[in-house]
Design a protein around this motif. Structure first.
Motif, short mmCIF file in Angstrom:
data_model
loop_
_atom_site.label_atom_id
_atom_site.label_comp_id
_atom_site.label_asym_id
_atom_site.label_seq_id
_atom_site.Cartn_x
_atom_site.Cartn_y
_atom_site.Cartn_z
N GLY A 69 0.81 -1.21 0.00
CA GLY A 69 0.00 0.00 0.00
C GLY A 69 0.84 1.26 0.00
O GLY A 69 0.52 2.24 -0.68
N LEU A 70 1.95 1.26 0.75
CA LEU A 70 2.85 2.41 0.77
C LEU A 70 3.48 2.61 -0.60
O LEU A 70 3.64 3.75 -1.06
CB LEU A 70 3.94 2.19 1.82
CG LEU A 70 5.01 3.28 1.94
CD1 LEU A 70 4.38 4.60 2.35
CD2 LEU A 70 6.08 2.86 2.95
N GLY A 71 3.81 1.51 -1.29
CA GLY A 71 4.36 1.62 -2.63
C GLY A 71 3.38 2.26 -3.61
O GLY A 71 3.77 3.09 -4.44
N ALA A 73 -2.74 13.73 -0.02
CA ALA A 73 -3.97 13.72 -0.83
C ALA A 73 -4.23 12.36 -1.46
O ALA A 73 -5.37 12.05 -1.82
CB ALA A 73 -3.87 14.79 -1.93
N THR A 74 -3.19 11.53 -1.60
CA THR A 74 -3.40 10.20 -2.17
C THR A 74 -4.33 9.35 -1.30
O THR A 74 -4.89 8.37 -1.78
CB THR A 74 -2.06 9.46 -2.34
OG1 THR A 74 -1.38 9.42 -1.08
CG2 THR A 74 -1.18 10.17 -3.36
N ALA A 75 -4.49 9.72 -0.03
CA ALA A 75 -5.41 8.96 0.83
C ALA A 75 -6.85 9.06 0.33
O ALA A 75 -7.67 8.20 0.66
CB ALA A 75 -5.32 9.48 2.27
N ASP A 91 -4.27 1.79 -1.73
CA ASP A 91 -3.16 2.59 -1.24
C ASP A 91 -2.93 2.27 0.22
O ASP A 91 -3.46 1.29 0.75
CB ASP A 91 -3.46 4.08 -1.44
CG ASP A 91 -4.54 4.58 -0.50
OD1 ASP A 91 -5.54 3.84 -0.32
OD2 ASP A 91 -4.40 5.67 0.07
N LEU A 92 -2.13 3.10 0.89
CA LEU A 92 -1.79 2.84 2.29
C LEU A 92 -3.02 2.86 3.19
O LEU A 92 -3.23 1.95 4.01
CB LEU A 92 -0.77 3.88 2.76
CG LEU A 92 -0.27 3.76 4.21
CD1 LEU A 92 0.38 2.41 4.44
CD2 LEU A 92 0.71 4.90 4.51
N LEU A 93 -3.87 3.87 3.05
CA LEU A 93 -5.05 3.97 3.90
C LEU A 93 -6.05 2.86 3.61
O LEU A 93 -6.60 2.26 4.54
CB LEU A 93 -5.70 5.34 3.72
CG LEU A 93 -6.99 5.58 4.52
CD1 LEU A 93 -6.74 5.44 6.02
CD2 LEU A 93 -7.57 6.95 4.20
N TYR A 94 -6.32 2.58 2.35
CA TYR A 94 -7.30 1.54 2.00
C TYR A 94 -6.84 0.18 2.50
O TYR A 94 -7.66 -0.63 2.97
CB TYR A 94 -7.51 1.51 0.50
CG TYR A 94 -8.59 0.55 0.05
CD1 TYR A 94 -9.93 0.93 0.10
CD2 TYR A 94 -8.27 -0.73 -0.41
CE1 TYR A 94 -10.93 0.06 -0.30
CE2 TYR A 94 -9.27 -1.60 -0.80
CZ TYR A 94 -10.59 -1.20 -0.75
OH TYR A 94 -11.58 -2.08 -1.14
N TRP A 99 3.70 6.10 8.90
CA TRP A 99 4.32 6.04 7.57
C TRP A 99 4.17 7.38 6.84
O TRP A 99 5.10 7.82 6.16
CB TRP A 99 3.71 4.91 6.75
CG TRP A 99 4.36 3.58 7.02
CD1 TRP A 99 3.79 2.46 7.55
CD2 TRP A 99 5.74 3.26 6.79
NE1 TRP A 99 4.72 1.46 7.66
CE2 TRP A 99 5.91 1.92 7.21
CE3 TRP A 99 6.82 3.95 6.29
CZ2 TRP A 99 7.15 1.27 7.14
CZ3 TRP A 99 8.05 3.31 6.22
CH2 TRP A 99 8.21 1.99 6.63
N TYR A 100 3.03 8.03 6.98
CA TYR A 100 2.88 9.35 6.37
C TYR A 100 3.86 10.35 6.98
O TYR A 100 4.47 11.17 6.27
CB TYR A 100 1.45 9.87 6.53
CG TYR A 100 0.48 9.35 5.49
CD1 TYR A 100 0.71 9.56 4.14
CD2 TYR A 100 -0.66 8.66 5.86
CE1 TYR A 100 -0.17 9.08 3.19
CE2 TYR A 100 -1.55 8.18 4.92
CZ TYR A 100 -1.30 8.39 3.58
OH TYR A 100 -2.18 7.92 2.63
#
Length: 307
Positions: free
Chosen positions: A69-71, A228-230, A239-242, A264-265
């Motif tokens: 997700g971080l990637g 904003a990618t969240a 993504d990381l949050l999902y 991580w953020y």
């Protein structure tokens, strides 16, 4: 009423400072005490409240699914910023162009994408098939060379890239335009007097000077883009949050997984802060006042202040 003017001591005469005292700062000490009390209370809560689940945080912090997700988050940031910067430069040039049609079209684009929420744009692109079931490639009002099914073509990843990249282009356009307008018009006139083309003037004279005003807000935009990618979690992009949401929906460990996301953020944005400070110093080498370093917030006494 006569005014008494105190004369400065003659050169070479030492002033008697044996009875001098430091200036008192009672409000500074009071505010420091308040901050320390709140900090102690926060640390106590972090240590004693078992609902934080620090063991769960540690176990999931470097989990494979979290890393994937971080990637995705980092990839979206890079791609969206590349699209935004390229599009922003083109729109900025159009905005300062003498062509009224280009200037008006760029203005309408910036007005629309800055005036509507990013989340709405993401959902719109994700549901584009409801508006256009088929995307046709061809000559306007003429033959169609290729046709694509919109529902197949617009994946969650492509919808996220379009939504974030096109939105960022509008903001970058105003940043680049402001940087270009900050350069003295006499610089361009001097280049023209030397027989340089407009492209060469822009590349060799205007852009190097404008970068001092473009880089700092661009760095802020990169950091904002990471966060904003969240928003893409609402269109089911992993993504990381999902990814964290998918995990705590199964394990019901909501707070620990959100802490993993926050850590991580914070790690990514802190690295970007440091990189931004070095880049700003590079472009401000000839400036009289250097920009503040990222680490200056750790200083108890401001740099350059009296002891």
């Amino acid at each position: 009423m006569a005014t008494t003017v105190q004369e400065a001591p003659p050169a070479g005469v030492n002033l008697d400072v044996r009875n001098a005292s430091r200036r008192k700062h009672p409000w500074r000490w009071l505010s420091a005490l308040v901050v320390l009390v709140f900090a102690a209370q926060l640390v106590t809560m972090l240590v004693t409240n078992e609902n934080f689940g620090w063991d769960v945080v540690y176990s999931w912090l470097r989990a494979e699914s979290i890393m994937r997700g971080l990637g995705v988050t980092l990839m979206l940031t890079v791609v969206a910023m590349v699209i935004g910067v390229v599009l922003g430069v083109l729109l900025a040039v159009c905005r300062i162009s003498a062509n009224p049609l280009l200037r008006g079209a760029a203005g309408v684009y910036i007005w629309f994408f800055r005036g509507t929420p990013t989340l709405v744009q993401l959902i719109f692109f994700y549901n584009l098939s409801a508006l256009l079931p088929q995307l046709n490639l061809g000559i306007p009002f003429g033959p169609v060379f290729a046709s694509f099914d919109t529902n197949t073509l617009i994946t969650p990843l492509l919808a996220a890239i379009l939504g974030l990249g096109l939105n960022e282009g509008a903001y970058m356009a105003e940043i680049v335009r402001g940087g270009l307008l900050s350069v003295d018009p006499g610089q361009k006139e001097a280049g023209q007097a030397l027989g340089m083309t407009n492209t060469r003037i822009m590349k060799r004279i205007i852009l190097p000077q404008a970068m001092r005003f473009i880089v700092p807000p661009t760095g802020n935009q990169v950091i904002s883009m990471v966060k904003a990618t969240a928003l893409v979690s609402v269109i089911a992009l992993s993504d990381l949050l999902y990814t964290a949401q998918s995990i705590y929906n199964r394990t019901f460990e909501t707070i620990p997984m959100l802490i993993v996301v926050c850590l991580w953020y914070l790690a990514v944005t802190s690295v970007l802060y440091v990189v931004q400070s070095f880049i700003e110093r590079h472009y401000n080498r000839g400036a009289r006042h250097q920009p503040a370093s990222f680490w200056d917030f750790l200083r108890i006494r401001p740099k350059g202040s009296a002891a």
